[in-house]
Every structure is written in C-alpha cells, then in structure tokens.
Design an enzyme around this catalytic site. Structure first.
Site, PDB file in Angstrom:
ATOM      1  CB  THR A  42      -8.687 -16.992  -6.577  1.00  0.00           C
ATOM      2  OG1 THR A  42      -7.451 -16.224  -6.271  1.00  0.00           O
ATOM      3  CG2 THR A  42      -9.718 -16.230  -7.012  1.00  0.00           C
ATOM      4  CE1 TYR A  62      -2.348 -10.999 -12.017  1.00  0.00           C
ATOM      5  CE2 TYR A  62      -3.201  -9.149 -10.701  1.00  0.00           C
ATOM      6  CZ  TYR A  62      -3.428 -10.284 -11.558  1.00  0.00           C
ATOM      7  OH  TYR A  62      -4.574 -10.766 -11.358  1.00  0.00           O
TER       8      TYR A  62
END
Length: 250
Positions: A180, A145
C-alpha cells in the site's frame, strides 16, 4: 448478474490502497459505491465521493449523510480508513496515542454510528472493519498501531453481538503487510529500502507482500449476501503469518 446488484456501499479511506481496491471490486460486482476520504483528488468511477475527517464527528455525520443521500440508502459499510504508527511502548507521546486511537478506533465508531440508521433499513446490511495482522501477532516497533487494531478486532465482535438482532452482520479482515502507499512511504524512509522490503516479504510465509486486491476480495466476500450466516468473525489475508509455523530448511 453481480453479487451486489441493487446494493449500495460506502468505503472509507477509498481513495487509495486497500480502500480503492475494495471500492473498485464492489463496483465491478454491481454495487453503487460512495467513497469517503480526505484526499483532495476524487477517485473516478464511483457514484459519489465525499471528503470528511474521521477525527471530527460533525464532518463524519455530514459526510456519511451526503453519501447515503447520493446512494439512496446503504447496505454495506467498509470501515477501511486509518493511519499508521511506528515505535515501541516508549516511542510515542500521549498526543500521538490519542491521535492514532482517535482515527483508527473512534473514527470507525463515528462512521458506523452515523451509518446505522441507513443500515437498519437494509435487508442485506453488512459492516466489514479492516483490522490487521498486528491485532493477532506481536510485531516489533508497532505498539501503538497494534493497540489500535486490536481494539478494532475486539470492537468488531462486540458490534456483531449488538447488531445481529437488527439483521446487521459485522466482520473484520486482518491483512498482513500489504503493498500500500503507507508501506511504500515506510520503505522510502528506510536506510536500505530494498533490504527492508525483502525483510517484510520474508516474514510472511508465502514470501511476499499482500496485494490490495487480495484484501478487497476478502472484504467483498464477507460483505456479500452469500455470506449471510457469517458474522462476528475475522478473515486473515496474511500469507499464513498468523497461523502457520513453517519448518525452515537448513
């Protein structure tokens, strides 16, 4: 009068999380907004919703074209869509590296490339890319990531240099760990979700997760015509995680 009255914006990954918060704030500021996402359910309150797969150039070209047509042009592009990845350098196979980089980096390239003709016709053209604290701070178990978001940050600066002569500004926002749906799914899979949540909050100096609305506010600032002299930069929304080194009380 809103800061975006008369302007048209496209937000990728706008069906949830940071993208949805950004699309809503742009709308509140007067923009006509199109959302591009893979979600089956279309978010309400926007000028257009387009389903497209960022891993497929034909799908992206068609989706961006549909959005631009619905809006009657394009002034602002927010490259928010992306996918997560966990693990150290040994933990993901080549296939997973290709999958994540294909969406997080090449997906951004595909969307921007398709949107450029419309952006070139705008007098207030702005692109905002969503990078991450992972691009500027070494985080454990985030090798893949981090690599993808580091590429987004470097790409932002290169894009800004290339596109400034054409009147297109390009900036990035680097969120910290945000509240999120993706982070919620990570927490749900943890052995002790409450403890993991507390640990994620504690590593940010202000002691909590970043809210999607806070990230959206930074995106909208950078996209605004009021930021006309701001390009090639990144704005951290991370509770001070990247730049601050607070003294711990004993």
């Amino acid at each position: 009068m809103g800061a975006f009255d008369g302007l048209r914006a496209l937000v990728t990954g706008g069906a949830s999380g940071i993208g949805l918060a950004t699309a809503r704030l742009l709308t509140a500021e007067g923009a006509r907004v199109a959302v591009l996402d893979l979600a089956e359910a279309a978010p309400e309150g926007f000028a257009a919703y387009v389903r497209a797969d960022l891993g497929d150039d034909t799908s992206v070209v068609g989706g961006v074209g549909e959005a631009v047509s619905a809006l009657g042009g394009l002034d602002v592009l927010v490259n928010n869509a992306g996918i997560g990845a966990q693990g150290g350098i040994e933990d993901n196979a080549d296939e997973e590296w290709h999958r994540v980089l294909d969406i997080n980096v090449l997906g951004l390239v595909r969307v921007t490339r398709a949107a450029l003709p419309a952006l070139r016709a705008s007098t207030h053209a702005a692109v905002v890319n969503i990078s991450s604290i992972a691009a500027t701070a070494g985080l454990p178990q985030r090798a893949l990531y981090s690599a993808s978001k580091g590429a987004v940050l470097s790409l932002t600066r290169a894009m800004a240099a290339d596109l400034l002569p054409e009147g297109i500004r390009v900036n990035a926002v680097n969120p910290g760990t945000a509240d999120t749906p993706w982070v919620s799914r990570l927490l749900d899979r943890a052995d002790d979700p409450a403890a993991e949540h507390a640990a994620l909050a504690a590593r940010q100096p202000h002691g909590r997760l970043v809210s999607p609305d806070e990230v959206a506010a930074a995106v909208v600032h950078l996209a605004s015509p009021a930021a006309g002299s701001t390009t090639g930069t990144s704005l951290a929304v991370d509770g001070g995680m990247d730049g601050l080194r607070l003294r711990r009380e004993s």
